[in-house]
Design a protein around this motif. Structure first.
Motif, PDB file in Angstrom:
ATOM      1  N   LEU A 164       0.812  -1.361  -0.135  1.00 10.41           N
ATOM      2  CA  LEU A 164      -0.204   0.024   0.032  1.00 10.41           C
ATOM      3  C   LEU A 164       0.897   1.181  -0.029  1.00 10.41           C
ATOM      4  O   LEU A 164       0.320   2.396  -0.601  1.00 10.41           O
ATOM      5  N   VAL A 165       1.949   1.295   0.536  1.00 11.95           N
ATOM      6  CA  VAL A 165       2.859   2.344   0.447  1.00 11.95           C
ATOM      7  C   VAL A 165       3.259   2.549  -0.486  1.00 11.95           C
ATOM      8  O   VAL A 165       3.586   3.678  -1.181  1.00 11.95           O
ATOM      9  N   GLU A 166       3.869   1.547  -1.318  1.00 10.26           N
ATOM     10  CA  GLU A 166       4.421   1.555  -2.653  1.00 10.26           C
ATOM     11  C   GLU A 166       3.513   2.137  -3.774  1.00 10.26           C
ATOM     12  O   GLU A 166       3.785   2.760  -4.676  1.00 10.26           O
ATOM     13  N   LEU A 173       5.082   5.957   6.956  1.00  6.73           N
ATOM     14  CA  LEU A 173       5.020   5.889   8.392  1.00  6.73           C
ATOM     15  C   LEU A 173       4.165   4.569   8.947  1.00  6.73           C
ATOM     16  O   LEU A 173       4.605   3.695   9.744  1.00  6.73           O
ATOM     17  N   ARG A 174       3.073   4.197   7.891  1.00  4.79           N
ATOM     18  CA  ARG A 174       2.357   3.092   8.232  1.00  4.79           C
ATOM     19  C   ARG A 174       3.310   1.718   7.887  1.00  4.79           C
ATOM     20  O   ARG A 174       3.257   0.683   8.895  1.00  4.79           O
ATOM     21  N   ALA A 178       4.104  -0.928  10.692  1.00  2.00           N
ATOM     22  CA  ALA A 178       3.687  -2.481  10.576  1.00  2.00           C
ATOM     23  C   ALA A 178       4.961  -3.545  10.611  1.00  2.00           C
ATOM     24  O   ALA A 178       5.036  -4.441  11.271  1.00  2.00           O
ATOM     25  N   GLU A 179       6.072  -2.863  10.355  1.00  2.00           N
ATOM     26  CA  GLU A 179       7.527  -3.744  10.488  1.00  2.00           C
ATOM     27  C   GLU A 179       7.865  -3.649  12.007  1.00  2.00           C
ATOM     28  O   GLU A 179       8.312  -4.721  12.488  1.00  2.00           O
ATOM     29  N   ALA A 180       7.389  -2.644  12.965  1.00  2.00           N
ATOM     30  CA  ALA A 180       7.719  -2.642  14.246  1.00  2.00           C
ATOM     31  C   ALA A 180       6.795  -3.805  14.905  1.00  2.00           C
ATOM     32  O   ALA A 180       7.171  -4.384  15.797  1.00  2.00           O
ATOM     33  N   ALA A 181       5.562  -3.701  14.585  1.00  2.00           N
ATOM     34  CA  ALA A 181       4.811  -4.864  14.898  1.00  2.00           C
ATOM     35  C   ALA A 181       5.214  -6.293  14.660  1.00  2.00           C
ATOM     36  O   ALA A 181       5.039  -7.197  15.469  1.00  2.00           O
ATOM     37  N   LEU A 369      -4.442  -2.760  14.315  1.00  2.00           N
ATOM     38  CA  LEU A 369      -3.363  -3.444  15.071  1.00  2.00           C
ATOM     39  C   LEU A 369      -4.264  -3.528  16.549  1.00  2.00           C
ATOM     40  O   LEU A 369      -3.832  -4.247  17.246  1.00  2.00           O
ATOM     41  N   ASP A 370      -4.915  -2.400  16.821  1.00  2.00           N
ATOM     42  CA  ASP A 370      -5.787  -2.367  18.061  1.00  2.00           C
ATOM     43  C   ASP A 370      -6.412  -3.721  18.129  1.00  2.00           C
ATOM     44  O   ASP A 370      -6.620  -4.265  19.345  1.00  2.00           O
TER      45      ASP A 370
END
Length: 405
Positions: A164-166, A173-174, A178-181, A369-370
């Protein structure tokens, strides 16, 4: 090795380990194998054998004594040489007249009872320990499975966020979020996998197994024993009462030791000079003017007093433990029923709707994520509640354990 690479390798090991697990072991089989292989039970059984041997020995009286005396030789005058020698062959026997033997038997019998009850308590404790280890392994496996599923979902979500970012739909930032999660999910996967391995080893040690992939079979959860017997006496109380009887028997033994034993003897005397013979007899009795075993009696009475207070303390603690275990079981069952109620289904539905909404662009990544975090928390709470219930039932069954264990 970088932490991300280590986490990836551990996660891969977790994924591949599940299909290769050995045949799951049931709780009943685990208990049987633990009873058959545990050194702690073998040691307790050896102590029972020792107590049996002491019981047999306590019934044995003193050995008789034989003596040979030669008198009136190698002297002067008529006693020169061996012509006037007198030779006496006698047999003596110590008589226990103070009740020592019966007191010894009483002490030995009481100690044998203590050893037998100690063996039973060790067996009961072992069953409790296996039940706990089994429940902890089941919970650790569920936690590891949940963490593995969460990591897989996080990886899929991170891939979706990247796409979606690409495509320009979401800001970069999203994708970072997601990568941090995903990193957090993989770290949790590694941690739960390590805890599962530790739980496997713990159960394997108890059941005497070398299998590194020992797993707990899914079955009916253990049920609490009936607790409606107000006159029930637990194993700890019985053991404390048996130890009190040992202390009382030792008081009697110490008192019997204050009574001096009589030694009687009889024999035959031969006179060399005339080749005549005569019978001899004797009695000896210690004079109890110094040692009357007063210190031993006082010590035994003090030990008896201590054993009585200890038995009283154990009775009070056992009543408290039974009541507390019963309350903990009821509380754990109430909590588990609440967690497994509609709340779990609602959390699962919220994740499904959030996923659909996120894919359609109506929900943000944070909202998804929540929702996933809430579902994970609910599932973890259920796993923990099941473990708490199993622990409470194990404690209750230990408190109401009987001989059939």
């Amino acid at each position: 090795m970088p932490i991300s690479l280590r986490a990836a390798l551990m996660a891969a090991a977790l994924v591949t380990a599940f299909p290769a697990l050995a045949e799951p072991i049931t709780l009943e089989t685990a208990i049987e194998r633990a009873i058959a292989s545990q050194p702690r039970l073998a040691a307790a059984e050896a102590r029972v054998d020792a107590a049996e041997a002491r019981t047999r020995q306590a019934n044995v009286g003193p050995n008789p004594q034989v003596s040979l005396e030669v008198e009136d030789f190698a002297g002067s005058g008529p006693f020169r040489g061996l012509d006037s020698t007198q030779t006496t062959l006698a047999l003596s026997q110590q008589l226990e007249i103070g009740g020592q033997r019966s007191a010894r038997r009483s002490v030995a019998a009481s100690e044998r009872e203590v050893a037998a009850l100690a063996l039973l308590r060790e067996r009961i404790d072992l069953v409790r320990d296996v039940e706990l280890a089994f429940a902890e392994l089941a919970a650790a496996t569920d936690q590891a499975t949940l963490a593995r599923d969460n990591a897989a979902q996080a990886a899929s979500l991170a891939n979706t966020a990247r796409i979606l970012v690409e495509a320009g739909r979401d800001p970069p930032l999203r994708q970072l979020r997601a990568e941090a999660a995903l990193a957090e999910a993989r770290a949790a996967e590694v941690e739960t996998f390590s805890l599962m391995l530790a739980a496997r080893r713990n159960l394997a040690v108890l059941v005497g197994s070398d299998d590194p992939e020992l797993t707990a079979a899914v079955g009916t959860p253990p049920q609490p024993r009936p607790t409606n017997d107000p006159a029930f006496i637990g194993i700890d109380e019985r053991l404390a009462e048996a130890e009190r009887r040992v202390a009382a028997a030792r008081v009697t033994l110490a008192q019997s030791a204050a009574v001096p034993d009589v030694t009687v003897s009889g024999g035959l005397r031969r006179f060399n000079d005339g080749r005549d013979t005569a019978l001899v007899a004797g009695v000896s009795l210690p004079i109890p003017i110094r040692d009357r075993n007063r210190g031993g009696i006082e010590a035994a009475r003090a030990e008896q007093t201590a054993a009585e207070f200890q038995a009283e303390r154990v009775r009070a603690e056992a009543r408290r433990d039974r009541a507390q275990a019963q309350m903990l079981v009821e509380a754990a069952e109430t909590r588990l029923a609440a967690l497994e109620g509609p709340g779990l289904a609602q959390a699962e539905e919220a994740v499904r709707l959030a996923q659909i909404g996120y894919n359609a662009g109506r929900f943000s990544l944070l909202e998804l994520l929540d929702a996933q975090g809430a579902l994970t928390t609910a599932r973890r709470s259920i796993i923990e509640a099941r473990l708490d219930r199993a622990r409470a039932i194990a404690a209750l069954n230990r408190a109401y354990a009987r001989e059939e264990n």
